[in-house]
Design a protein around this motif. Structure first.
Motif, mmCIF file in Angstrom:
data_model
loop_
_atom_site.group_PDB
_atom_site.id
_atom_site.type_symbol
_atom_site.label_atom_id
_atom_site.label_comp_id
_atom_site.label_asym_id
_atom_site.label_seq_id
_atom_site.Cartn_x
_atom_site.Cartn_y
_atom_site.Cartn_z
ATOM 1 N N TYR A 76 0.847 -1.201 0.000
ATOM 2 C CA TYR A 76 0.000 0.000 0.000
ATOM 3 C C TYR A 76 0.883 1.251 0.000
ATOM 4 O O TYR A 76 0.675 2.179 -0.797
ATOM 5 N N GLN A 77 1.876 1.279 0.875
ATOM 6 C CA GLN A 77 2.772 2.427 0.960
ATOM 7 C C GLN A 77 3.614 2.568 -0.306
ATOM 8 O O GLN A 77 3.900 3.686 -0.758
ATOM 9 N N GLN A 78 3.995 1.432 -0.896
ATOM 10 C CA GLN A 78 4.784 1.491 -2.131
ATOM 11 C C GLN A 78 3.992 2.132 -3.262
ATOM 12 O O GLN A 78 4.534 2.922 -4.044
ATOM 13 N N TRP A 79 2.725 1.790 -3.361
ATOM 14 C CA TRP A 79 1.876 2.411 -4.375
ATOM 15 C C TRP A 79 1.763 3.913 -4.135
ATOM 16 O O TRP A 79 1.886 4.715 -5.062
ATOM 17 N N MET A 80 1.518 4.294 -2.890
ATOM 18 C CA MET A 80 1.318 5.706 -2.591
ATOM 19 C C MET A 80 2.597 6.523 -2.765
ATOM 20 O O MET A 80 2.537 7.741 -2.963
ATOM 21 N N ASN A 81 3.737 5.877 -2.701
ATOM 22 C CA ASN A 81 5.006 6.592 -2.868
ATOM 23 C C ASN A 81 5.377 6.807 -4.330
ATOM 24 O O ASN A 81 6.346 7.524 -4.617
ATOM 25 N N LEU A 82 4.636 6.185 -5.244
ATOM 26 C CA LEU A 82 4.928 6.368 -6.664
ATOM 27 C C LEU A 82 4.535 7.781 -7.101
ATOM 28 O O LEU A 82 3.565 8.358 -6.615
ATOM 29 N N THR A 83 5.293 8.300 -8.044
ATOM 30 C CA THR A 83 4.989 9.648 -8.546
ATOM 31 C C THR A 83 3.846 9.611 -9.547
ATOM 32 O O THR A 83 2.831 10.284 -9.384
ATOM 33 N N PRO B 74 -5.332 2.908 -2.980
ATOM 34 C CA PRO B 74 -4.517 3.707 -3.907
ATOM 35 C C PRO B 74 -5.065 3.703 -5.327
ATOM 36 O O PRO B 74 -5.449 2.669 -5.868
ATOM 37 N N GLU C 100 -4.640 6.340 -9.187
ATOM 38 C CA GLU C 100 -3.983 7.502 -9.796
ATOM 39 C C GLU C 100 -5.041 8.394 -10.418
ATOM 40 O O GLU C 100 -5.949 7.929 -11.110
#
Length: 656
Positions: free
Chosen positions: A290-297, A347, A349
């Motif tokens: 979850y955090q990895q997705w949210m950290n994507l630009t 998450p 986009e």
């Protein structure tokens, strides 16, 4: 809008082809002198690595009676004239697994491609960083399938083709047809080393590209032969095709998901649209993924094109077609970022596309460059992917404007009543609504503080709800009613409620794109004021509800919040997507009776103030996080008799 000129692209293709041909010649002289021509290729065991089995793929025909070397030329009719063209030429060998070939091709021609035995039995590609997790876009097609790697008797080969350039319309009338599609041929027989339209059908598979894309997978033990064929040029078209082809032992180099809707419309105004992906993961906020997705630009991109523009028709499933033919995903016109607003608070986009024209139909295509972190040759999936287009139309009136990413009402994302003369940009308009709602909530919070929330279960006001539930339900309801979802006054959708008809329409010079002339809207309002207005068909028969006009009722002549919308913003007439009635029901059920919340009854005002949800994906009532055709979110409170019954039983149990 940034549109790449085709002549420049063709020049680059020519240079790339020359460089590629020179490198190929050097490679052939040093390593495989017999791989240049189809007629000179030796037997299937000529280049097997030491660890490979010496047998044919189980699904290849062992048909060694090769037909004579004919069909090298064919008669092609173009614009009523007969031309003799070479349809099978030199075989082009791909540079390896996940290494694409890029070529121009003229009408009527065929190019044969060779994926050699050394590439087939080469080591699998090393894993490269991509998305944090696979996405479930509902795709069941071949392009989204990942197969188990095989090391035994054969290997699975993934073949994909995309059209990067196609002939252009040069007719004197409007274009009504698209250029014909290229065809991919894949040999399924060791005897067919020149697949194409003239080879025996039983020795090959033919796949016509769909909107510029085709793929195919097969088991193989040795060299694989493919071909790309260009059809005859129809009348009123001119130019060539350019395409990219790749073979891989890992997974498809190019991807397309034409039957998978993964991009959805949130709302529009006259110059912009707000689009959002589906949930990218179902992980919980505490999970690493979850955090990895949210950290994507910005893992994805989006292409937008007016539907009236036909230049991309025929290449909507091609990533390279999108990038080379027409593009408006430059940073100046598209803002994107990760959000958790909406369905499940997972998450997603979001894309805010600007520089659009009012009252114009568009299609948007979600795309991914390469595998999201790496692109190009040598990368599994390096050719990019596209998903099913989403169609939308911008608004016609200039008094509805998109707001999103608010501080307090952070789940609000849709068009609200606006006035570009008074609030010419999104931040200023958002601040007015958001601060007003925050102020109202502050007063509510003081009242809620008087309720004994942190107490024993028997002392709480409800065994099923607590003060946190009440606060959340109130905020959902407050933001939805404080910020009405705005639609064009000219819209004829039956669930819309006319508002503010008593105020003069604005005639803004600050929003010239797509703005509706003052006189046109004024005429629409005047024509409707004297019409009968019956919003509540279930009202008592002796009610005045059946003897009123739009001009005689407050609901149509004012707004839900006159002090801010009518007096401060002054948007003029607009239509409102009413808040969902379940927001009100949930508020009443979630909060203590001491706060005095109540909902109007059917026939006594409910139909004027609130709307009902739809099961077909239309946004027929407003709730926070609403997205067109992604309407799977359950009602916040619903109007379920079972839920009411359970709440009553629990209340009686506590009282007992």
């Amino acid at each position: 809008m940034h549109i790449l000129k085709l002549s420049g692209l063709q020049c680059r293709f020519t240079v790339s082809l020359a460089a590629y041909t020179m490198a190929l010649c050097i490679y052939c002289l040093l390593w495989t002198p017999h791989s240049a021509y189809a007629a000179e290729i030796e037997g299937p065991d000529s280049a097997l690595p030491a660890h490979a089995p010496h047998n044919h793929a189980p699904d290849l025909e062992d048909d060694l009676d090769d037909p004579e070397d004919v069909y090298k030329y064919t008669q092609i009719e173009e614009n009523g004239e007969q031309h003799t063209k070479r349809v099978v030429g030199d075989v082009v060998t791909l540079g390896g697994s996940n290494v694409p070939g890029l070529l121009n091709i003229e009408a009527g021609n065929t190019t044969v491609w060779h994926f050699n035995n050394a590439s087939l039995w080469a080591p699998y590609a090393n894993a490269t960083p991509g998305l944090p997790s696979s996405i479930d876009d509902g795709d069941t097609g071949d392009s989204g399938t990942i197969y188990k790697r095989q090391e035994a008797s054969n290997r699975l080969v993934y073949i994909s083709v995309t059209t990067c350039l196609q002939p252009e319309w040069n007719g004197t009338t409007n274009q009504t047809i698209v250029p014909p599609q290229l065809t991919l041929y894949v040999s399924n027989s060791t005897s067919n080393k020149e697949p194409g339209p003239s080879a025996p059908a039983e020795r090959q598979v033919a796949i016509t590209l769909n909107e510029g894309f085709a793929n195919y997978s097969m088991n193989a033990t040795t060299d694989v032969y493919m071909a790309v064929h260009a059809p005859a040029m129809p009348n009123n078209f001119t130019g060539i095709w350019n395409y990219e082809i790749a073979a891989s032992i890992d997974n498809y180099y190019h991807g397309a998901h034409p039957a998978s809707p993964f991009l959805y419309l949130v709302d529009t105004d006259t110059h912009a649209a707000l689009l959002v992906t589906n949930n990218l993961t179902e992980a919980n906020p505490d999970d690493l993924v979850y955090q990895q997705w949210m950290n994507l630009t910005s893992p994805f991109t989006v292409f937008v094109q007016p539907t009236i523009d036909k230049r991309l028709d025929g290449m909507r499933n091609s990533y390279c077609g999108m990038t080379h033919a027409s593009i408006n995903n430059a940073s100046s016109s598209v803002q994107s970022g990760m959000i958790t607003r909406g369905l499940g608070h997972k998450p997603k986009e979001q894309f805010y596309i600007q520089e659009l024209n009012g009252s114009t139909s568009y299609f948007g295509v979600l795309a991914m460059e390469g595998n999201s972190t790496q692109i190009g040759p040598g990368v599994v999936g390096g050719g990019g992917q596209v998903w099913q287009p989403v169609n939308f139309k911008t608004k016609a009136d200039n008094n509805c404007a998109l707001v999103f990413n608010l501080t307090f009402c952070h789940d609000v994302a849709y068009a609200v009543p606006s006035n570009p003369d008074r609030y010419p940009d999104q931040p200023s308009l958002s601040a007015v609504y958001d601060s007003y709602a925050a102020g109202l909530y502050e007063n509510f919070a003081k009242s809620l503080d008087q309720i004994p929330c942190n107490t024993t279960l028997s002392a709480q006001y409800s065994p099923a709800k607590n003060c946190d539930d009440c606060a959340d339900a109130y905020k959902q309801w407050l933001c939805a009613v404080t910020m009405p979802r705005c639609e064009d006054f000219s819209s004829s959708l039956p669930w819309l409620q006319p508002r503010n008809m008593g105020q003069s329409p604005i005639n803004s010079s600050a929003s010239s794109i797509g703005s509706m002339p003052h006189s046109d809207m004024l005429m629409q309002v005047q024509d409707q004021l004297n019409q009968q207005y019956v919003p509540m068909t279930s009202a008592p028969s002796d009610s005045k509800a059946f003897n009123q006009t739009y001009g005689s009722v407050r609901a149509a002549n004012s707004s839900r919040n006159p002090s801010i919308i009518v007096d401060k913003i002054a948007p003029g007439p607009y239509k409102e997507v009413k808040p969902c009635e379940d927001l009100c029901f949930s508020l009443v059920r979630s909060c203590p009776a001491a706060l005095g919340f109540g909902c109007p009854d059917p026939g006594r005002g409910l139909e004027v103030d609130y709307g009902q949800r739809s099961d077909d994906g239309q946004v027929t009532c407003s709730y926070l996080g609403a997205v067109y055709y992604l309407n799977a979110a359950p009602a916040v409170g619903g109007k379920s008799s079972l839920a009411v019954f359970i709440a009553v039983v629990l209340s009686l149990w506590v009282l007992a």
